[in-house]
Design a protein around this motif. Structure first.
Motif, PDB file in Angstrom:
ATOM      1  N   LEU A   1     -19.471 -99.676  -2.641  1.00  0.00           N
ATOM      2  CA  LEU A   1     -20.129 -99.065  -1.489  1.00  0.00           C
ATOM      3  C   LEU A   1     -19.732 -99.804  -0.208  1.00  0.00           C
ATOM      4  CD1 LEU A   1     -23.678 -98.340  -2.938  1.00  0.00           C
ATOM      5  CD2 LEU A   1     -21.980 -96.630  -2.214  1.00  0.00           C
ATOM      6  N   MET A   2     -19.562-101.108  -0.317  1.00  0.00           N
ATOM      7  CA  MET A   2     -19.112-101.872   0.844  1.00  0.00           C
ATOM      8  C   MET A   2     -17.691-101.467   1.217  1.00  0.00           C
ATOM      9  SD  MET A   2     -19.084-105.994   1.479  1.00  0.00           S
ATOM     10  CE  MET A   2     -20.878-106.031   1.486  1.00  0.00           C
ATOM     11  N   LEU A   3     -16.820-101.341   0.226  1.00  0.00           N
ATOM     12  CA  LEU A   3     -15.462-100.892   0.503  1.00  0.00           C
ATOM     13  C   LEU A   3     -15.467 -99.502   1.122  1.00  0.00           C
ATOM     14  CD1 LEU A   3     -13.638-102.104  -2.728  1.00  0.00           C
ATOM     15  CD2 LEU A   3     -13.169-102.885  -0.397  1.00  0.00           C
ATOM     16  N   GLU A   4     -16.283 -98.601   0.588  1.00  0.00           N
ATOM     17  CA  GLU A   4     -16.349 -97.243   1.121  1.00  0.00           C
ATOM     18  C   GLU A   4     -16.881 -97.236   2.545  1.00  0.00           C
ATOM     19  OE1 GLU A   4     -16.006 -93.145   1.376  1.00  0.00           O
ATOM     20  OE2 GLU A   4     -15.159 -94.517  -0.118  1.00  0.00           O
ATOM     21  N   SER A   5     -17.805 -98.148   2.860  1.00  0.00           N
ATOM     22  CA  SER A   5     -18.328 -98.234   4.225  1.00  0.00           C
ATOM     23  C   SER A   5     -17.269 -98.738   5.196  1.00  0.00           C
ATOM     24  CB  SER A   5     -19.549 -99.163   4.258  1.00  0.00           C
ATOM     25  OG  SER A   5     -20.601 -98.638   3.481  1.00  0.00           O
ATOM     26  N   LEU A   6     -16.464 -99.685   4.739  1.00  0.00           N
ATOM     27  CA  LEU A   6     -15.433-100.261   5.601  1.00  0.00           C
ATOM     28  C   LEU A   6     -14.216 -99.356   5.743  1.00  0.00           C
ATOM     29  CD1 LEU A   6     -15.577-103.936   4.282  1.00  0.00           C
ATOM     30  CD2 LEU A   6     -16.375-103.128   6.519  1.00  0.00           C
ATOM     31  N   PHE A   7     -13.902 -98.612   4.670  1.00  0.00           N
ATOM     32  CA  PHE A   7     -12.706 -97.764   4.654  1.00  0.00           C
ATOM     33  C   PHE A   7     -13.103 -96.374   4.160  1.00  0.00           C
ATOM     34  CE2 PHE A   7     -11.652-102.185   3.567  1.00  0.00           C
ATOM     35  CZ  PHE A   7     -10.876-102.524   4.668  1.00  0.00           C
ATOM     36  N   PRO A   8     -13.881 -95.646   4.944  1.00  0.00           N
ATOM     37  CA  PRO A   8     -14.464 -94.384   4.458  1.00  0.00           C
ATOM     38  C   PRO A   8     -13.418 -93.356   4.050  1.00  0.00           C
ATOM     39  CG  PRO A   8     -14.756 -94.640   6.851  1.00  0.00           C
ATOM     40  CD  PRO A   8     -14.278 -95.945   6.329  1.00  0.00           C
ATOM     41  N   GLY A   9     -13.692 -92.724   2.906  1.00  0.00           N
ATOM     42  CA  GLY A   9     -12.833 -91.660   2.424  1.00  0.00           C
ATOM     43  C   GLY A   9     -11.548 -92.107   1.780  1.00  0.00           C
ATOM     44  N   ARG A  10     -11.387 -93.418   1.538  1.00  0.00           N
ATOM     45  CA  ARG A  10     -10.118 -93.922   0.999  1.00  0.00           C
ATOM     46  C   ARG A  10     -10.272 -94.678  -0.310  1.00  0.00           C
ATOM     47  NH1 ARG A  10      -7.338 -97.803   4.700  1.00  0.00           N
ATOM     48  NH2 ARG A  10      -5.732 -97.551   3.108  1.00  0.00           N
ATOM     49  N   ILE A  11     -11.492 -94.876  -0.790  1.00  0.00           N
ATOM     50  CA  ILE A  11     -11.737 -95.788  -1.905  1.00  0.00           C
ATOM     51  C   ILE A  11     -11.974 -95.019  -3.207  1.00  0.00           C
ATOM     52  CG2 ILE A  11     -13.236 -97.611  -2.794  1.00  0.00           C
ATOM     53  CD1 ILE A  11     -11.451 -98.400  -0.384  1.00  0.00           C
ATOM     54  N   ASP A  12     -11.348 -95.493  -4.298  1.00  0.00           N
ATOM     55  CA  ASP A  12     -11.566 -94.978  -5.650  1.00  0.00           C
ATOM     56  C   ASP A  12     -12.132 -96.100  -6.513  1.00  0.00           C
ATOM     57  OD1 ASP A  12     -10.248 -92.563  -4.953  1.00  0.00           O
ATOM     58  OD2 ASP A  12      -8.296 -93.439  -5.471  1.00  0.00           O
ATOM     59  N   LEU A  13     -13.009 -95.747  -7.429  1.00  0.00           N
ATOM     60  CA  LEU A  13     -13.555 -96.716  -8.379  1.00  0.00           C
ATOM     61  C   LEU A  13     -13.176 -96.294  -9.789  1.00  0.00           C
ATOM     62  CD1 LEU A  13     -15.242 -99.013  -9.453  1.00  0.00           C
ATOM     63  CD2 LEU A  13     -17.320 -97.700  -8.916  1.00  0.00           C
ATOM     64  N   GLY A  14     -12.138 -96.916 -10.318  1.00  0.00           N
ATOM     65  CA  GLY A  14     -11.767 -96.707 -11.714  1.00  0.00           C
ATOM     66  C   GLY A  14     -12.459 -97.738 -12.576  1.00  0.00           C
ATOM     67  N   VAL A  15     -13.083 -97.294 -13.673  1.00  0.00           N
ATOM     68  CA  VAL A  15     -13.815 -98.207 -14.562  1.00  0.00           C
ATOM     69  C   VAL A  15     -13.287 -98.081 -15.983  1.00  0.00           C
ATOM     70  CG1 VAL A  15     -15.899 -98.172 -13.146  1.00  0.00           C
ATOM     71  CG2 VAL A  15     -15.665 -96.519 -15.009  1.00  0.00           C
ATOM     72  N   GLY A  16     -13.343 -99.197 -16.711  1.00  0.00           N
ATOM     73  CA  GLY A  16     -12.919 -99.217 -18.099  1.00  0.00           C
ATOM     74  C   GLY A  16     -13.836-100.101 -18.915  1.00  0.00           C
ATOM     75  N   ARG A  17     -13.489-100.283 -20.197  1.00  0.00           N
ATOM     76  CA  ARG A  17     -14.357-101.097 -21.054  1.00  0.00           C
ATOM     77  C   ARG A  17     -13.594-102.138 -21.863  1.00  0.00           C
ATOM     78  NH1 ARG A  17     -15.564 -98.707 -26.490  1.00  0.00           N
ATOM     79  NH2 ARG A  17     -14.113 -97.007 -26.876  1.00  0.00           N
ATOM     80  N   SER A  18     -12.383-102.496 -21.425  1.00  0.00           N
ATOM     81  CA  SER A  18     -11.638-103.532 -22.130  1.00  0.00           C
ATOM     82  C   SER A  18     -12.288-104.893 -21.924  1.00  0.00           C
ATOM     83  CB  SER A  18     -10.196-103.591 -21.631  1.00  0.00           C
ATOM     84  OG  SER A  18      -9.519-102.401 -21.935  1.00  0.00           O
ATOM     85  N   LEU A  19     -12.244-105.703 -22.966  1.00  0.00           N
ATOM     86  CA  LEU A  19     -12.770-107.062 -22.874  1.00  0.00           C
ATOM     87  C   LEU A  19     -11.647-108.025 -22.506  1.00  0.00           C
ATOM     88  CD1 LEU A  19     -15.142-107.099 -25.963  1.00  0.00           C
ATOM     89  CD2 LEU A  19     -15.636-106.468 -23.613  1.00  0.00           C
ATOM     90  N   GLY A  20     -11.969-109.300 -22.420  1.00  0.00           N
ATOM     91  CA  GLY A  20     -10.989-110.313 -22.055  1.00  0.00           C
ATOM     92  C   GLY A  20      -9.867-110.409 -23.070  1.00  0.00           C
ATOM     93  N   PHE A  21      -8.753-110.987 -22.604  1.00  0.00           N
ATOM     94  CA  PHE A  21      -7.528-111.044 -23.391  1.00  0.00           C
ATOM     95  C   PHE A  21      -7.675-111.948 -24.618  1.00  0.00           C
ATOM     96  CE2 PHE A  21      -2.915-112.269 -23.783  1.00  0.00           C
ATOM     97  CZ  PHE A  21      -2.441-110.998 -24.020  1.00  0.00           C
ATOM     98  N   THR A  22      -8.462-113.020 -24.509  1.00  0.00           N
ATOM     99  CA  THR A  22      -8.643-113.962 -25.609  1.00  0.00           C
ATOM    100  C   THR A  22     -10.125-114.255 -25.798  1.00  0.00           C
ATOM    101  OG1 THR A  22      -8.512-115.918 -24.184  1.00  0.00           O
ATOM    102  CG2 THR A  22      -6.426-115.059 -25.077  1.00  0.00           C
ATOM    103  N   GLU A  23     -10.470-114.856 -26.921  1.00  0.00           N
ATOM    104  CA  GLU A  23     -11.866-115.177 -27.197  1.00  0.00           C
ATOM    105  C   GLU A  23     -12.466-116.141 -26.174  1.00  0.00           C
ATOM    106  OE1 GLU A  23     -15.505-115.037 -28.366  1.00  0.00           O
ATOM    107  OE2 GLU A  23     -13.958-113.738 -29.229  1.00  0.00           O
ATOM    108  N   PRO A  24     -11.760-117.207 -25.755  1.00  0.00           N
ATOM    109  CA  PRO A  24     -12.333-118.067 -24.710  1.00  0.00           C
ATOM    110  C   PRO A  24     -12.617-117.316 -23.413  1.00  0.00           C
ATOM    111  CG  PRO A  24     -10.547-119.213 -25.809  1.00  0.00           C
ATOM    112  CD  PRO A  24     -10.516-117.798 -26.318  1.00  0.00           C
TER     113      PRO A  24
END
Length: 322
Positions: free
Chosen positions: A91-114
């Motif tokens: 929302l902050m990005l959209e406020s600063l740069f209106p009409g230009r921001i996309d929010l892509g979301v995923g569910r991948s976890l970290g690359f390694t156990e640590p």
């Protein structure tokens, strides 16, 4: 056909991580100049070959240096974050740069156990992911009990999806980004389109296909440009650590085991590479098979000047398949 870029801020031998971030911003400026539609940045944690762990911060830097190209995340991994925090950031990005921001979301976890332990990653199941997307959207559209601020127009949400993620996106009525093995299936998007629930924001399904597209003056050059990424993938399988990109000349003189060679060939086969005349029909076939609305190239190579040339050649295919 809309064409876009996903840049993962790949590190390079001989350059520090800060250089990789500056390179990403410079590539975004070039992407805008050559007429590409979107420029997305990634989230990876503790990976030597990738410098970007905070896509909202990097997206802000990209948006500040550009004027009209859409900027977004490919993507924010919800198991690593509280939905309210993600909503506030975008929302902050959209406020600063209106009409230009996309929010892509995923569910991948970290690359390694640590890394997963350090992130306090909670889950991978689709039910939890679906609930987190619903919670995130409630903060973005102002329907949640807590008002996320700044109160602003909501950026569009995209789901980086594989099998179960496609079903989640369909039920939520959200556009999807697909790539990798799912593209090898006969009709991976049939169920997504069948079960898609239209909304005022998304009246119809929308599909972005993401994959490596490498264009050069001839096939040998295109293959040479694609080898550094394929070599890094092969090394990660062998050593358990995804490394920085190396110059093709270094890779050519390295010792290739039969297994490494096979892995590199498999990786190159999944890349669309060649001259523009060779790449165009392959993209047309991909678009015909998947019904894609947009192609997002995730191309990377060691030499940045050659990468910019490949991006420019990719942008010139904007008329592909109509």
């Amino acid at each position: 056909m809309l064409l876009s870029l996903l840049d993962r801020s790949r590190t390079r031998t001989g350059f520090d991580d800060a250089s990789a971030l500056r390179h990403t911003v410079e590539r975004a400026v070039h992407a805008e100049q050559i007429g590409l539609h979107r420029f997305w940045v990634a989230e990876h944690h503790g990976v030597p070959g990738i410098a970007s762990g905070a896509p909202a911060v990097l997206a802000a830097a990209v948006a500040a240096r550009t004027s009209h190209i859409r900027v977004g995340s490919g993507g924010v991994m919800l198991p690593n974050h509280q939905p309210l925090i993600v909503a506030e950031q975008f929302l902050m990005l959209e406020s600063l740069f209106p009409g230009r921001i996309d929010l892509g979301v995923g569910r991948s976890l970290g690359f390694t156990e640590p890394v997963r332990a350090a992130l306090r990653s909670k889950h991978t199941d689709s039910d939890a992911f679906e609930a987190e997307i619903a919670e995130l959207r409630s903060y973005l559209d102002g329907s949640a009990p807590v008002t996320a601020r700044p109160a602003a127009g909501s950026p569009p949400v995209f789901v980086l999806a594989t099998g179960a993620g496609l079903e989640v996106a369909a039920r939520a009525g959200l556009p999807v980004v697909v790539g990798g093995p799912v593209l090898q299936l006969g009709d991976p998007l049939a169920l997504y389109r069948k079960h898609f629930r239209p909304s005022s924001a998304n009246p119809e399904p929308y599909v972005i296909v993401s994959l490596d597209v490498t264009i050069a003056a001839d096939t040998a050059d295109a293959r040479r440009l694609a080898v550094p990424e394929a070599w890094a993938m092969a090394r990660s399988r062998r050593e358990g650590e995804f490394p920085p990109l190396e110059p093709p000349s270094h890779i050519e003189t390295a010792q290739w085991t039969p297994q490494t060679r096979n892995r590199i060939e498999v990786s190159l086969e999944s890349t669309i590479l060649g001259t523009a005349e060779q790449v165009r029909p392959r993209l047309e076939e991909l678009i015909e098979r998947t019904g894609a609305d947009e192609i997002m190239a995730s191309t990377s190579t060691y030499d940045r000047a050659e990468l910019f040339d490949a991006d420019a050649a990719f942008a010139q295919l904007a008329g592909v398949a109509g």
